[in-house]
Write an enzyme that holds these catalytic residues in place. Structure first.
Site, mmCIF file in Angstrom:
data_model
loop_
_atom_site.group_PDB
_atom_site.id
_atom_site.type_symbol
_atom_site.label_atom_id
_atom_site.label_comp_id
_atom_site.label_asym_id
_atom_site.label_seq_id
_atom_site.Cartn_x
_atom_site.Cartn_y
_atom_site.Cartn_z
ATOM 1 N N GLU A 54 0.814 -1.219 0.000
ATOM 2 C CA GLU A 54 0.000 0.000 0.000
ATOM 3 C C GLU A 54 0.846 1.266 0.000
ATOM 4 O O GLU A 54 0.552 2.198 -0.757
ATOM 5 C CB GLU A 54 -0.978 -0.008 1.186
ATOM 6 C CG GLU A 54 -2.163 -0.945 1.035
ATOM 7 C CD GLU A 54 -1.844 -2.393 1.374
ATOM 8 O OE1 GLU A 54 -0.709 -2.668 1.823
ATOM 9 O OE2 GLU A 54 -2.714 -3.259 1.187
ATOM 10 N N HIS A 65 -10.378 -5.675 9.759
ATOM 11 C CA HIS A 65 -11.033 -5.455 8.457
ATOM 12 C C HIS A 65 -12.444 -4.905 8.645
ATOM 13 O O HIS A 65 -13.298 -5.068 7.785
ATOM 14 C CB HIS A 65 -11.090 -6.755 7.650
ATOM 15 C CG HIS A 65 -9.747 -7.258 7.233
ATOM 16 N ND1 HIS A 65 -8.894 -7.901 8.100
ATOM 17 C CD2 HIS A 65 -9.087 -7.178 6.051
ATOM 18 C CE1 HIS A 65 -7.775 -8.217 7.463
ATOM 19 N NE2 HIS A 65 -7.864 -7.782 6.213
#
Lengths: 331, 348
Positions: free
Chosen positions: A60, A129
């Site tokens: 990322e 998540h």
């Protein structure tokens, strides 16, 4: 009017803008062949090819940094961050670089970048998540933050985000990807900083974002059956925030609950409640109440996870107490 | 007129406070708003400001005393000449003041001072919106406190506040504040003694709830008051037959007395009426915002008044000269106070 899913609405918005402007590209993990784990981008790689729908390695910070550089040098990247929880990995690129470059370059550089990611619990995805982290980026000057609450909102806000010349972070509710709503065939944009009064009412204002707009609307239905008239407002963007509409509503109703799926402490609800208290104090007939997610890492256990976020019943129960003039907090 | 210094309620559930110290001494000049006492609750020690300007007088509590909330611990009088020394204000714990009858021919009795009511609980909890509207309309929020409306107040209480303000403006004479000359004129031919006390309203309310829930008998509170007043008068004077003239305040003013024969000997649910003259008038103001009502008519009988005062009942006794002596009056008011404070103990 036709109804399409939120997923399809986002796909359409990106495709339409990419057809219009060749400098736009998408970059992220599993965006091309896979079309993202939620299938939001399915079909785009077939139309635009792998030069404009770019799959990256699992890094990322890497693809975020590349996108910021590309934006500074004439492209208009759409960064796909698979889960909102991964924001922590891109904080420097987003908050120290993208947000500040326009200011630190004296306006010579701008970063026309969209970071699209998601929020929302109750998907049994456990603590890493399931977070709703929009408060993190809303805190940083230089970033705009959009929170679509339906397919219609998602398309209109995404197109506006892509056309903005400064960085925008747009959070989609990952539980809402399959929710359908009426979305016109013809092009439309939803301007930033204009709240949407979803339902008019006179007794209490329910200010709700993203996933909580539906919760507030359901609470309003419950309350209406009891003779309590609730106004539901979706701010749509929290940066910029349409204070005027929120304040006007609270001046009318005298009561407000702010509902957001981020953790309650130091979050969006506290910010909005505080502005209302500062700017509409003499119109308040009850304390402004925050309802956010419980201040715990989101549990994996379904039974526990469902307790951590506001529901129509908990919102209606709080509204009832406010309207009844109950002493909410010990004095 | 003197202003009472009371032990304030600084917490929601506070029943007593410890007087840490007086910040002024008897005779000192006091300005409204300046710190007057330090009070310790179970949470904190806090300074409490003077509610009036004048001279500190009649201190009845000393540093270290634990004092019930609402109890008068001193007075702020208007002139230095009116200052009295230490413990003059309380003859009995719950009794506020006793005015002995003036020697008859010497001078008319002084006009009764309007009662300066402390606000129960001190601070008022009202929503910002209600506060703003009340300020715009010139409404005094403390009227809600005096009428016993539960706090916090919201816009839903605005109509009640407007009504109280209107009633207050329209009927000052009923409180005895606007027509002192009538009372003074009465005083030329007769003198009145006056004694008042304050007790919690909760025990009676709880007793009536208990009767309703457990005994399935719904009683008006006035039945309880009539019975207790008769019993207290009987104990105070030894009279055999007691007729209580029960007067209530309606929209049209005071009702004609409903005459009850020996209500303390009757069942609460059935108190027989009578045509005989009353030996005691009992005025029940608990359904109204009024907290005091001094008699204007020269009925030659004692007049008891029961009014609501926040979460308390305020009971006062006006007794014309010749009806009761001071000892009997004190006994009557104290007896009524203890019965109201412990209804069950006096009904078995």
């Amino acid at each position: 009017m036709r109804e399409i899913t939120l997923s399809k609405a986002v796909n359409e918005a990106i495709a339409e803008e990419m057809r219009r402007d060749p400098t736009i590209f998408v970059i992220g993990e599993d965006v091309a062949e896979a079309g993202t784990p939620f299938k939001v981008l399915s079909g785009l790689v077939e139309e635009f090819g792998t030069d404009r729908i770019i799959d990256t390695p699992i890094s990322e910070p890497g693809f975020m940094g590349m996108a910021v550089g590309a934006a500074m040098t004439g492209s208009r990247p759409i960064v796909d961050l698979m889960f909102g929880d991964f924001l922590f990995l891109v904080m420097d690129q987003l908050c120290n670089q993208a947000a500040k470059t326009h200011y630190m370059s004296g306006g010579k550089l701008s970063v026309p970048l969209v970071l699209r990611t998601n929020l929302g619990a109750t998907r049994r995805s456990a603590a890493q998540h399931s977070q709703s982290l929009h408060a993190l980026v809303a805190h940083i000057p230089g970033l705009k933050v959009a929170l679509p609450s339906s397919a219609y909102e998602a398309k209109g806000l995404m197109k506006t985000a892509i056309r903005d010349n400064n960085p925008v972070v747009i959070f989609e509710d990952k539980l809402m990807y399959q929710d359908k709503a009426e979305v016109p065939e013809e092009e439309y944009l939803i301007p930033f900083g204009v709240a949407n009064i979803k339902r008019e009412g006179t007794d209490i204002t329910l200010i709700a974002t993203s996933s909580m707009v539906q919760v507030a609307e359901k609470a309003a239905v419950i309350l209406a059956a009891e003779g309590i008239s609730a106004e539901v407002i979706d701010p749509r963007t929290i940066v910029p925030l349409d204070e005027a509409t929120l304040i006007a509503s609270v001046k009318k109703t005298g009561r407000a609950i702010v509902i957001d799926e981020g953790h309650q402490s130091y979050g969006i609800t506290g910010e909005i409640a505080s502005r209302l208290t500062e700017k509409a104090f003499y119109h308040l007939d009850a304390p402004v109440i925050r309802m956010g997610a419980m201040d715990v890492p989101v549990p994996f256990s379904p039974a526990l996870e469902d307790l951590t976020v506001p529901t129509p019943d908990t919102v209606a129960a709080m509204a009832r107490r406010l309207v009844a003039g109950e002493l909410i907090h010990a004095l | 007129m003197p202003s009472e210094v009371i032990m304030p309620a600084l917490g929601m559930a506070q029943e007593t406070g410890i007087l840490v110290r007086w910040l002024k001494e008897a005779g000192d000049a006091v300005t409204k708003g300046e710190p007057l006492i330090e009070v310790e609750t179970d949470k904190a020690v806090q300074e409490v400001e003077a509610q009036a300007s004048g001279y500190l007088s009649a201190l009845s509590a000393q540093a270290g005393d634990e004092v019930p909330v609402g109890q008068v611990i001193g007075l702020i009088v208007e002139s230095a000449d009116a200052v009295t020394g230490g413990a003059a204000a309380t003859a009995a714990p719950a009794v506020e003041s006793v005015a002995a009858p003036a020697p008859e021919p010497v001078a008319p009795a002084p006009a009764p001072a309007p009662v300066e009511e402390p606000i129960p609980g001190g601070r008022l909890f009202a929503s910002p919106k209600l506060r703003r509207i009340a300020a715009e309309e010139g409404l005094d929020l403390s009227l809600l406190a005096r009428a016993g409306h539960a706090q916090p107040w919201h816009m839903a209480d605005l109509d009640a506040l407007r009504a109280l303000a209107a009633a207050n403006a329209a009927a000052p004479d009923q409180t005895g504040t606007a027509k002192p000359q009538q009372y003074a004129a009465l005083g030329q031919s007769s003198t009145f003694g006056y004694v008042a006390a304050r007790v919690s309203a909760a025990p009676c309310a709880e007793f009536l709830d208990w009767m309703a829930n457990e005994g399935k008998i719904t009683l008006p509170a006035s039945a309880l008051y009539a019975s207790f007043a008769a019993a207290a008068l009987r104990a105070a004077t030894g009279q055999n037959r007691i007729i209580v003239g029960l007067v209530s305040l309606t929209g049209d003013g005071l009702s004609a007395p409903r005459l009850l024969a020996d209500p303390d000997h009757a069942r609460l649910s059935h108190q027989p009426g009578t045509e005989a003259g009353a030996s005691l008038i009992l005025r029940d103001l608990t359904d109204s915002p009024l907290t005091a009502l001094r008699p204007l008519a020269a009925d030659p009988v004692p007049v008891l008044t029961i009014a609501r005062d926040g979460s308390d009942l305020r009971i006062s006794l006006d007794y014309p000269a010749g009806t009761l002596d001071d000892t009997a009056a004190l006994s009557l008011i104290s007896g009524l106070a203890t019965r109201l404070a412990e209804p069950l103990a006096h009904l078995v």
